[in-house]
Design an enzyme around this catalytic site. Sequence first.
Site, PDB file in Angstrom:
ATOM      1  N   CYS A 175       0.853  -1.187   0.000  1.00 58.06           N
ATOM      2  CA  CYS A 175       0.000   0.000   0.000  1.00 58.06           C
ATOM      3  C   CYS A 175       0.892   1.241   0.000  1.00 58.06           C
ATOM      4  CB  CYS A 175      -0.904  -0.004   1.229  1.00 58.06           C
ATOM      5  SG  CYS A 175      -1.837   1.525   1.456  1.00 58.06           S
ATOM      6  N   ASP A 182      -0.145  -6.303   0.078  1.00 61.06           N
ATOM      7  CA  ASP A 182      -1.320  -6.778  -0.646  1.00 61.06           C
ATOM      8  C   ASP A 182      -0.890  -7.978  -1.478  1.00 61.06           C
ATOM      9  OD1 ASP A 182      -3.293  -4.759   0.102  1.00 61.06           O
ATOM     10  OD2 ASP A 182      -2.061  -3.369  -1.056  1.00 61.06           O
TER      11      ASP A 182
END
Length: 267
Positions: A175, A182
């Site tokens: 992120c 992620d």
Amino acid sequence: METGKLPLGRETDYPQNYAPDVLFPIARDESRGPLGLAGPLPFSGTDIWNAWELTWLGPGRLPKVATAEIRVPAESPNLVESKSLKLYLGSFAMSEFEDDAAVCAAIERDLSAVTGAAVEVALDADVTVVEAGGTCIDNAEAECTAADVDASLLEADDGEIVDDCLHTHLLRSLCPVTGQPDLGSLIVRYTGPRIDQVALLRYVVSFRQHQDFHEACVERMFVDILERCRPTRLGIHARYQRRGGIDINPFRSSEDERPANTRLWRQ
């Protein structure tokens, strides 16, 4: 990108009643500019958001629950910051709506206004669990030493033209605001010079410490593969694992096509 106003990474109140004002747009131009995408886009596509924890109050204040499939067109000027979307959908919890159609209409109206394009919403869509398809490249013997994204890792054989599909479950990016990882899977379908599988795996792994939004990562992959491997047809679909009850699945293609929202087993 100015992160000071982003709800992501900050302590925020969680509204319990319908609050469209919490939605936060992010201009796509911020990530597309460095890729040289100032003119017509070299792809079409859709960002598919699956919201698994939607709930609201129906007649008599009886709670209702559903999943929501949200499709944001890639040509929209803005994407929606993910935490703001979670706050927004969470704000339905104690608000009354006449029926499912009213919920759909509200989400479509609010997200279309924020993104600047027509957003499609469907409740309780059939999201079938499938295998990724094509050849998995995860078992290739590769040394992955790149510290950041490196398009020069990509290779293709001009002497062999194929119609091929490759996938990997080793996609990881960070992120850009919180630095949280992620994880996801990547599916690459193409026609053109055969893409070297080891080279593609090393390239995908080079995103491991790269900080950017899901949509921007996929668009960078599309541009890099298009320039370095020269396919005549290219489609890239990332299926990220969910965080906060929402998974984000950007799709970019050289052709105008509508991707199926088929869920992978890791999701």
